[in-house]
Design a protein around this motif. Structure first.
Motif, PDB file in Angstrom:
ATOM      1  N   PRO A  80       0.852  -1.190   0.000  1.00  0.00           N
ATOM      2  CA  PRO A  80       0.000   0.000   0.000  1.00  0.00           C
ATOM      3  C   PRO A  80       0.888   1.241   0.000  1.00  0.00           C
ATOM      4  CG  PRO A  80       0.020  -1.053   2.179  1.00  0.00           C
ATOM      5  CD  PRO A  80       0.748  -1.972   1.248  1.00  0.00           C
ATOM      6  N   LYS A  84       1.057   2.158  -7.055  1.00  0.00           N
ATOM      7  CA  LYS A  84       0.350   1.346  -8.061  1.00  0.00           C
ATOM      8  C   LYS A  84      -0.629   2.189  -8.877  1.00  0.00           C
ATOM      9  CE  LYS A  84      -1.444  -1.473  -5.039  1.00  0.00           C
ATOM     10  NZ  LYS A  84      -0.941  -1.090  -3.719  1.00  0.00           N
ATOM     11  N   GLY A 103      -9.222  -1.677  -5.746  1.00  0.00           N
ATOM     12  CA  GLY A 103      -9.529  -0.932  -4.524  1.00  0.00           C
ATOM     13  C   GLY A 103     -10.586   0.133  -4.786  1.00  0.00           C
ATOM     14  N   ARG A 107     -14.314   0.502  -3.295  1.00  0.00           N
ATOM     15  CA  ARG A 107     -14.720   1.723  -2.566  1.00  0.00           C
ATOM     16  C   ARG A 107     -15.979   2.330  -3.175  1.00  0.00           C
ATOM     17  NH1 ARG A 107      -9.164   2.087  -1.978  1.00  0.00           N
ATOM     18  NH2 ARG A 107      -8.809   3.342  -3.838  1.00  0.00           N
ATOM     19  N   GLU A 131      -8.152  -5.273   5.873  1.00  0.00           N
ATOM     20  CA  GLU A 131      -8.122  -6.672   5.447  1.00  0.00           C
ATOM     21  C   GLU A 131      -8.704  -6.818   4.047  1.00  0.00           C
ATOM     22  OE1 GLU A 131     -10.002  -8.679   8.686  1.00  0.00           O
ATOM     23  OE2 GLU A 131      -8.417  -8.037  10.049  1.00  0.00           O
ATOM     24  N   LEU A 132      -8.756  -8.065   3.558  1.00  0.00           N
ATOM     25  CA  LEU A 132      -9.173  -8.266   2.178  1.00  0.00           C
ATOM     26  C   LEU A 132     -10.630  -8.675   2.061  1.00  0.00           C
ATOM     27  CD1 LEU A 132      -6.059 -10.213   0.854  1.00  0.00           C
ATOM     28  CD2 LEU A 132      -6.623  -7.794   0.507  1.00  0.00           C
ATOM     29  N   ALA A 133     -11.285  -8.081   1.088  1.00  0.00           N
ATOM     30  CA  ALA A 133     -12.671  -8.448   0.790  1.00  0.00           C
ATOM     31  C   ALA A 133     -12.703  -9.899   0.299  1.00  0.00           C
ATOM     32  CB  ALA A 133     -13.203  -7.518  -0.291  1.00  0.00           C
ATOM     33  N   THR A 138     -14.523  -9.728  -5.220  1.00  0.00           N
ATOM     34  CA  THR A 138     -13.494  -9.000  -5.961  1.00  0.00           C
ATOM     35  C   THR A 138     -13.406  -9.497  -7.398  1.00  0.00           C
ATOM     36  OG1 THR A 138     -12.319  -8.867  -3.881  1.00  0.00           O
ATOM     37  CG2 THR A 138     -11.069  -8.365  -5.860  1.00  0.00           C
ATOM     38  N   GLY A 159      -3.463  -3.304  -8.099  1.00  0.00           N
ATOM     39  CA  GLY A 159      -3.728  -3.831  -6.758  1.00  0.00           C
ATOM     40  C   GLY A 159      -4.406  -5.187  -6.728  1.00  0.00           C
ATOM     41  N   ARG A 162      -4.047  -9.965  -4.400  1.00  0.00           N
ATOM     42  CA  ARG A 162      -3.551  -9.649  -3.060  1.00  0.00           C
ATOM     43  C   ARG A 162      -3.260 -10.912  -2.265  1.00  0.00           C
ATOM     44  NH1 ARG A 162      -4.333  -4.020  -3.638  1.00  0.00           N
ATOM     45  NH2 ARG A 162      -4.563  -3.196  -1.563  1.00  0.00           N
ATOM     46  N   GLN A 166      -6.538 -15.733  -4.905  1.00  0.00           N
ATOM     47  CA  GLN A 166      -7.063 -14.857  -5.966  1.00  0.00           C
ATOM     48  C   GLN A 166      -6.310 -15.117  -7.275  1.00  0.00           C
ATOM     49  OE1 GLN A 166      -6.341 -10.904  -4.452  1.00  0.00           O
ATOM     50  NE2 GLN A 166      -8.473 -10.623  -3.881  1.00  0.00           N
ATOM     51  N   ARG A 197      -0.854  10.654   2.300  1.00  0.00           N
ATOM     52  CA  ARG A 197      -2.115  10.479   1.589  1.00  0.00           C
ATOM     53  C   ARG A 197      -3.311  10.601   2.536  1.00  0.00           C
ATOM     54  NH1 ARG A 197      -2.786   5.111  -1.863  1.00  0.00           N
ATOM     55  NH2 ARG A 197      -3.552   4.203   0.049  1.00  0.00           N
ATOM     56  N   ARG A 203      -9.023   8.702   2.928  1.00  0.00           N
ATOM     57  CA  ARG A 203      -9.568   7.370   2.652  1.00  0.00           C
ATOM     58  C   ARG A 203      -9.828   6.628   3.951  1.00  0.00           C
ATOM     59  NH1 ARG A 203      -6.324   3.853  -1.743  1.00  0.00           N
ATOM     60  NH2 ARG A 203      -6.352   2.364  -0.042  1.00  0.00           N
ATOM     61  N   ASP A 205      -9.416   3.683   4.859  1.00  0.00           N
ATOM     62  CA  ASP A 205      -8.412   2.705   5.298  1.00  0.00           C
ATOM     63  C   ASP A 205      -7.024   3.315   5.449  1.00  0.00           C
ATOM     64  OD1 ASP A 205      -8.257   3.052   2.586  1.00  0.00           O
ATOM     65  OD2 ASP A 205      -7.945   0.938   2.122  1.00  0.00           O
ATOM     66  N   ARG A 214      -2.625  -3.364   6.655  1.00  0.00           N
ATOM     67  CA  ARG A 214      -2.433  -3.524   5.209  1.00  0.00           C
ATOM     68  C   ARG A 214      -0.990  -3.885   4.891  1.00  0.00           C
ATOM     69  NH1 ARG A 214      -4.495   1.998   3.969  1.00  0.00           N
ATOM     70  NH2 ARG A 214      -3.797   1.797   1.827  1.00  0.00           N
TER      71      ARG A 214
HETATM   72  N1  UDP Z   1      -8.842  -4.901  -1.659  1.00  0.00           N
HETATM   73  C1  UDP Z   1      -9.270  -6.200  -1.558  1.00  0.00           C
HETATM   74  N2  UDP Z   1      -8.963  -7.077  -2.554  1.00  0.00           N
HETATM   75  C2  UDP Z   1      -8.237  -6.714  -3.641  1.00  0.00           C
HETATM   76  C3  UDP Z   1      -7.789  -5.376  -3.749  1.00  0.00           C
HETATM   77  C4  UDP Z   1      -8.113  -4.492  -2.720  1.00  0.00           C
HETATM   78  O1  UDP Z   1      -9.897  -6.578  -0.597  1.00  0.00           O
HETATM   79  O2  UDP Z   1      -7.978  -7.564  -4.506  1.00  0.00           O
HETATM   80  C5  UDP Z   1      -9.180  -3.981  -0.554  1.00  0.00           C
HETATM   81  C6  UDP Z   1      -8.220  -4.124   0.589  1.00  0.00           C
HETATM   82  O3  UDP Z   1      -8.913  -3.960   1.785  1.00  0.00           O
HETATM   83  C7  UDP Z   1      -7.250  -2.968   0.350  1.00  0.00           C
HETATM   84  C8  UDP Z   1      -8.216  -1.922  -0.152  1.00  0.00           C
HETATM   85  O4  UDP Z   1      -9.124  -2.632  -0.975  1.00  0.00           O
HETATM   86  O5  UDP Z   1      -6.580  -2.577   1.522  1.00  0.00           O
HETATM   87  C9  UDP Z   1      -7.595  -0.793  -0.935  1.00  0.00           C
HETATM   88  O6  UDP Z   1      -6.938  -1.283  -2.065  1.00  0.00           O
HETATM   89  P1  UDP Z   1      -6.016  -0.318  -2.930  1.00  0.00           P
HETATM   90  O7  UDP Z   1      -5.401  -1.103  -4.020  1.00  0.00           O
HETATM   91  O8  UDP Z   1      -6.787   0.880  -3.330  1.00  0.00           O
HETATM   92  O9  UDP Z   1      -4.956   0.095  -1.839  1.00  0.00           O
HETATM   93  P2  UDP Z   1      -3.554   0.777  -2.000  1.00  0.00           P
HETATM   94  O10 UDP Z   1      -2.594  -0.308  -2.273  1.00  0.00           O
HETATM   95  O11 UDP Z   1      -3.674   1.780  -3.114  1.00  0.00           O
HETATM   96  O12 UDP Z   1      -3.306   1.401  -0.686  1.00  0.00           O
END
Ligand code: UDP
Ligand code: MG
Length: 266
Positions: A80, A84, A103, A107, A131-133, A138, A159, A162, A166, A197, A203, A205, A214
């Motif tokens: 994070p 990216k 992401g 959102r 955490e991850l969805a 996704t 992104g 993760r 997946q 940021r 944001r 998170d 993260r």
């Molecule tokens: N996220 C997820 N699965 C994915 C990608 C993102 O659950 O495959 C969620 C996860 O909670 C992550 C958030 O979306 O922390 C934000 O992702 P983003 O890529 O925007 O985060 P960045 O890397 O830019 O901070």
């Protein structure tokens, strides 16, 4: 809201190797497609009908038109705050590819659905917690993006993946990426960028707890993902502790070499 797969060139298949041929609610892989529109069912015995490895994969969904060359797919992964999103937009603009930020999609869906929909309310909590969805959600969202932009020359996916599961699911249901770019950044740099940021963007998170979570989630998962793509010769690591434009110069060279080896720069 979601693109329905009723357009002429869009082909959707359900292929079934067992008696479980009725799509619908209930346990099993069908649930994955609950929110997709009714699709034309076509039952067939797959060539690998010995029911070994792929027997669990009862349904397949052709995201891309099999009669056309598949659009290029590039994954941009990294911690994070590794840049990216920034690099994804630059590549997309340079090559006229479509950006897909997982992401951001999540959102946006949260903003639209979270107050009234229990599922999205829970996902909002998961994301705010760093955490991850659930990957079903996704990947379904990703598929909708690909289907919506059928005629794209290529996609840059920001992104994703993760976690290793997946990676596998994407490959089974959509295909293999052509290239995976890992933006490698020091932890210190990641923290600094995220804190900056947080002040600029607000944001949900980008709070201290979620940032740490993260970073942890990333560290736990990246090794396996990188190993997997390394073994397939698909991943390139770019030093992302540098200036935006220097990173982009390296990325352009890599994309050019991998995707368009004999062509001139666009
Ligand atoms: N996220 C997820 N699965 C994915 C990608 C993102 O659950 O495959 C969620 C996860 O909670 C992550 C958030 O979306 O922390 C934000 O992702 P983003 O890529 O925007 O985060 P960045 O890397 O830019 O901070
Ligand atoms: Mg991002």
């Amino acid at each position: 809201m979601h693109q329905h797969c009723s357009s002429n060139h869009q082909q959707c298949f359900i292929s079934s190797t067992t008696q479980d041929s009725t799509p619908g609610p209930g346990p099993g892989p069908y649930r994955r497609y609950d929110r997709l529109p009714p699709i034309q069912a076509q039952f067939s015995i797959e060539s690998d009908s010995d029911m070994t490895e792929s027997s669990g994969l009862i349904q397949e969904y052709d995201v891309f038109d099999p009669s056309k060359p598949r659009p290029h797919i590039i994954f941009i992964i990294g911690g994070p705050g590794s840049g990216k999103g920034t690099q994804t937009s630059k590549i997309a603009a340079h090559y006229d590819f479509e950006c897909v930020s997982v992401g951001e999609i999540l959102r946006n869906q949260l903003l639209q659905h979270a107050p009234s929909d229990r599922k999205w309310e829970l996902i909002a909590q998961i994301i705010a917690n760093g955490e991850l969805a659930p990957q079903e959600t996704t990947i379904e969202e990703l598929k909708h993006q690909f289907i919506k932009k059928q005629d794209a020359k290529g996609f840059i996916v920001d992104g994703f993946p993760r976690e290793i599961s997946q990676t596998f699911t994407f490959e089974e249901q959509i295909g293999s990426p052509d290239l995976v770019i890992l933006l490698a950044c020091s932890n210190q740099q990641l923290r600094q960028r995220l804190e900056k940021r947080a002040l600029q963007q607000g944001r949900p998170d980008d709070n201290t707890h979620a940032i740490e979570k993260r970073l942890d989630t990333f560290k736990q998962n990246i090794t396996l993902i990188a190993k997997y793509y390394q073994e397939r010769g698909l991943i390139t690591r770019v030093d992302a502790d540098r200036e935006e434009d220097d990173i982009f110069t390296d990325i352009k060279t890599i994309v050019q070499e991998r995707l368009f080896p004999k062509e001139e720069e666009p």
